[in-house]
Design an enzyme around this catalytic site. Structure first.
Site, mmCIF file in Angstrom:
data_model
loop_
_atom_site.group_PDB
_atom_site.id
_atom_site.type_symbol
_atom_site.label_atom_id
_atom_site.label_comp_id
_atom_site.label_asym_id
_atom_site.label_seq_id
_atom_site.Cartn_x
_atom_site.Cartn_y
_atom_site.Cartn_z
ATOM 1 N N ASP A 501 0.920 -1.188 -0.039
ATOM 2 C CA ASP A 501 0.212 0.064 -0.042
ATOM 3 C C ASP A 501 1.129 1.374 -0.131
ATOM 4 O O ASP A 501 2.144 1.180 0.268
ATOM 5 C CB ASP A 501 -0.895 0.065 1.113
ATOM 6 N N GLU A 504 2.748 4.764 -3.989
ATOM 7 C CA GLU A 504 2.737 5.552 -5.293
ATOM 8 C C GLU A 504 4.181 6.544 -5.441
ATOM 9 O O GLU A 504 4.342 6.718 -6.752
ATOM 10 C CB GLU A 504 1.484 6.740 -5.257
ATOM 11 N N ASP A 577 -9.046 3.707 -2.131
ATOM 12 C CA ASP A 577 -9.894 4.358 -1.148
ATOM 13 C C ASP A 577 -11.177 4.845 -1.738
ATOM 14 O O ASP A 577 -11.555 6.079 -1.918
ATOM 15 C CB ASP A 577 -9.054 5.616 -0.481
#
Length: 906
Positions: A501, A504, A577
């Protein structure tokens, strides 16, 4: 610095939050290219050199005397690569590594025609040609003398050459085409309080391609938008820049967690792909047109007038131009061409196709055991329970909270005794803690990204002050992979799997909540060059770590939030999300279809929405939809109410149980589809838009509320509240479709108004298919091998049908290394079902039997059903025939699926 928490205050960002992320107009290189002149490059035709990999030309921009090198390479799989670089750069420009899986097999070109205006080149049979025009430079790709693609058709070619910072201000900025007042934005760019210093000045590249005859284009994930790309003249360009965007806006072209720079164009008789291999921030403008040419474009005599076309304009911050055109001609060929470039979908372990239960976060070992027991108590199958960041010791990954999880290996053994798995999170940021051995190893081994001053970069994330692993460095990836070894990762076992997670990467106090572009990676590369590869590389290293942990014998499972082209080789992706609302449920369908056509087939959306609390109807409908999608996980934030399936009353529990159970029954089919994706890269086998399966059906081109699962099932999830009836488009005027619940037959080529209740989801089996299901109930996927199979035959109007079943051990690489698998082919013709081997050399053994056969749409009741098994006497089987539904059912067959046999309806 103390650990930080990102509070979930509201779903819709406030005004300040909306300014956190850039739009296209906020980006200097985008403004320069869009507002700058159309540069009239010349192709210097007398510089042509034919090489063993294609052809090379020099390009010249007369005003600035900038020289570029054009390389054109046709490949054996009907792909054309267009590369443009500086003729004499002051240093090498970044060229994306590790995405294309091997050396391309190039064809040699030959000159067909040559004049002062253009050079025509062909290869192989001569069916395709490349025409390079002198002035203004453009490159046409033709098929059988018809122009399909024009590169630089509107003279949007843009290439800012690298500059020596020591000579800044001493010479004109030749290729930026800006005024002196723009000097600051060329070398330094400010957004909010953040200053981005560009080591070699502006370095953006761009070009346009015209796709002739096309008015439908798709791809460019990840965006919370419809399946077909929209014309961007009315707003922002599509942005490809991986970002941590909480509760993202819908119908938006702004960048989300991952990027695949692939556009697919489709019309009735042709499918094309354009793959723009660039990992820096990229914008894509899409313009649809029905005119024969755009302003400033020179029309080709070979093109029909007034045909539609789509112009796709790519703009990237840095790197070089590396553009691959996939020539099809059909959807199957384009998908295979792309898979041959970037890699085939990994064959996942079977457990990962089951249901996953996740929450941010389960409190402790007792909580995990209680949830696990709850699934058993309520007779709901599931395969893995997940732990978020709180399972660690102070947000230090590869550790366990000593109070909440004092015996992690014991917890994993408890789950493994039930043949279930534990999945834990592992983010790319490392807590700055000199007393922690992992931090010291990473620091001393040079494994962290640095800032522009050469010091270790620090930013804020869940642990507080953190440093970020430099996954672009092969040695760092190898070190990280070794961290998953059972001797290194204390408390882990072989039944522990991973979730990447925040990769990015997310940096809470960084520009746009990510890493500054002027941070520096191994080799001196600025982060701007490879930003969109960061999560791709962590995903790669994590998958390699799990493979290494098993000594290369076991398949990994790794879920990632951030991704790039080629991420399909390493595992699964989810859409981040999302929000518990009907709109987010609805948009999940086109989001997953866009991922699928871009090669990311193992994808899903969090069931129920990550934030906010779903009402019971929404939760049920989300389970029903997600059970028909590749990756199936329930997940929610810690501020949300608990939402285990049994917490909403008996009726809701029963409906969720039914959805999950039906998913498990269909897993033999899902697993077969994944094997097909892994071995041959044919159309996205899992979920695919209708146009992929019905390429000539114009009504299907824009459909994004329903989809095909493989070639056999059409699904139309209910994504609106209190619906009593849904419209389902059944494509193919020569097709027949069977409702999987009622067995009712419908002709294709029509839109069906279908009544629904909260217990039903429209799913249809396509005529011409044979489908295998598991018959019975299980607690997890490991029990599937104990169940018999049920086969459903849906004949087409000619009375024919076929299907396939793939079998292996579900977890190891023995299918690859020892050919330990079995493929069985089921063929139905002349009222006879035949089971035969579909491959050669397979050695897999199992005792799975076919217990039940159902034949839909049988026009007459047979007088008898005869079962013939090789080496045995024929047997007459008892059967039932339901005349009102034209359905035959044969039970208690007990036919080994690995044995050749036939069932004849007489």
């Amino acid at each position: 610095m103390a650990e930080v928490s990102r509070p979930i205050v509201s779903v819709i960002p406030d005004d300040e939050g909306k300014e956190k992320f850039k739009k296209s107009g906020d980006v200097a290189f985008y403004r320069r290219q869009m507002e700058g002149p159309n540069l009239q490059h010349r192709a210097l035709l007398d510089t042509l050199v034919l090489t063993e990999t294609g052809a090379r030309f020099e390009l010249l921009e007369p005003d600035t005397q900038t020289k570029l090198l054009l390389s054109v390479s046709p490949c054996k799989n009907d792909t054309v690569r267009i590369l443009i670089d500086e003729m004499e750069p002051i240093k090498a420009r970044y060229r994306v590594p590790d995405v294309i899986t091997g050396e391309l097999q190039c064809e040699q070109l030959r000159v067909e025609r040559r004049s002062k205006l253009c050079v025509s080149l062909s290869w192989s049979s001569g069916r395709h040609q490349i025409c390079v025009w002198h002035f203004p430079f453009r490159l046409e790709i033709l098929c059988e003398d018809k122009v399909m693609v024009t590169f630089n058709s509107r003279s949007k070619l843009w290439f800012e050459t690298l500059q020596d910072p020591t000579r800044r201000g001493c010479e004109a900025r030749a290729s930026s085409h800006g005024s002196e007042s723009q000097e600051d934005t060329l070398w330094k760019e400010t957004f909010r309080q953040f200053v981005d210093v560009k080591a070699n000045g502006p370095s953006s590249v761009g070009s346009d391609l015209s796709l002739h005859g096309f008015s439908h284009v798709f791809g460019l994930p990840e965006h919370a938008d419809g399946l077909q790309l929209r014309d961007t003249r009315d707003g922002d360009a599509y942005r490809l820049f991986n970002l941590d965007v909480f509760a993202y806006d819908l119908q938006s072209r702004l960048g989300l967690y991952g990027s695949v720079p692939l556009v697919l164009a489709h019309k009735e008789d042709r499918t094309l792909g354009v793959f723009w291999l660039n990992a820096s921030e990229t914008f894509v403008n899409v313009r649809y047109s029905s005119s024969d040419h755009q302003a400033g474009e020179i029309p080709s005599l070979r093109r029909r007038r007034r045909e539609p076309q789509t112009n796709v304009h790519w703009l990237s911050e840095s790197g070089l131009i590396d553009c691959l055109v996939l020539l099809g001609p059909g959807p199957q060929q384009v998908f295979k061409q792309y898979a041959q470039l970037t890699g085939f979908q990994a064959l996942p372990p079977l457990f990962s196709l089951g249901y996953h239960q996740c929450r941010w976060s389960y409190n402790d070992e007792a909580d995990v055991r209680a949830v696990d027991a709850g699934f058993d108590h309520h007779d709901i199958p599931y395969d893995a329970i997940w732990l978020d960041i709180e399972h660690t010791d102070g947000k230090r990954y590869f550790t366990w909270d000593p109070v909440a999880f004092p015996n992690p290996s014991g917890l994993q053994r408890h789950l493994e005794d039930k043949k279930r798995k534990l999945v834990v999170i592992s983010d790319p940021h490392i807590k700055v803690d000199p007393d922690w051995s992992m931090y010291r190893e990473a620091r001393d081994g040079g494994h962290f990204v640095k800032n522009r001053d050469g010091e270790i970069y620090r930013g804020s994330c869940w642990p507080g002050e953190s440093s970020y692993l430099d996954f672009s460095r092969a040695d760092t990836r190898a070190w990280y992979s070794r961290c998953f070894g059972l001797d290194k990762y204390k408390g882990s076992t072989s039944s522990l799997f991973l979730w990447n997670d925040m990769n990015e990467p997310s940096v809470f106090d960084g520009p746009e909540q990510t890493m500054p572009k002027d941070a520096v990676h191994y080799g001196g590369w600025e982060h701007r060059e490879l930003h969109n590869l960061y999560g791709f590389y962590q995903h790669m290293a994590t998958a390699d770590g799990l493979i290494t942990r098993s000594g290369g014998s076991e398949r990994p499972f790794v879920l990632t939030r951030s991704f790039f082209a080629g991420s399909q080789r390493f595992g699964a992706v989810w859409t981040g999300d999302n929000v518990a609302s009907w709109d987010y449920l609805k948009v999940s369908v086109p989001m997953l279809l866009s991922l699928s056509v871009a090669g990311i087939a193992f994808c899903g959306a969090d069931v129920g929405g990550f934030v906010q609390d779903p009402d019971p109807e929404l939760l049920v409908r989300w389970y029903q939809a997600a059970a028909l999608q590749p990756f199936f996980r329930g997940h929610s934030a810690k501020e949300m109410k608990r939402r285990e399936p049994w917490l909403f009353g008996q009726e809701v529990t029963d409906r969720i149980r039914t959805a999950i159970t039906q998913r498990y029954c269909l897993l033999p089919y899902w697993y077969t589809l994944f094997h097909q994706a892994h071995t041959c890269g044919l159309p996205p086998p899992q979920v695919r838009p209708l146009w992929v399966e019905f390429p000539t059906e114009r009504s299907a081109f824009s459909a994004d509320h329903q989809f095909m699962i493989g070639g056999a099932l059409l699904a139309c999830p209910v994504t609106e509240a209190q619906v009593k009836e849904v419209n389902v488009f059944l494509p193919g005027s020569n097709e027949v479709w069977f409702d999987v619940h009622s067995a009712e037959e419908f002709k294709g080529g029509r839109t069906l108004a279908l009544p629904v209740t909260l217990d039903t989801v429209p799913v249809f089996q396509r005529g011409g298919s044979v489908l295998c299901r598991a018959a019975g109930r299980v607690s997890c996927t490991a029990d599937l091998r104990l169940l018999p199979l049920s086969i459903t035959v849906a004949p087409n109007p000619q009375g024919l049908a076929d299907g396939e079943l793939y079998l292996d051990d579900g977890h190891s690489f023995r299918f690859r290394d020892r050919k330990s698998f079995s493929r069985r082919r089921f063929s139905f013709l002349s009222d006879r079902l035949i089971c035969r081997d579909a491959g050669e050399g397979e050695t897999f053994e199992c005792d799975t039997v076919v217990q039940t056969l159902t034949v839909l749409g049988l026009k007459r009741k047979p007088s008898s059903v005869i079962v013939h098994v090789n080496g045995a006497e024929d047997v007459s089987a008892a059967f039932e025939f339901l005349e009102s539904r034209s359905t035959l059912t044969v039970k208690d067959l007990e036919l080994r699926v690995l044995t050749d046999w036939e069932i004849q309806m007489c």
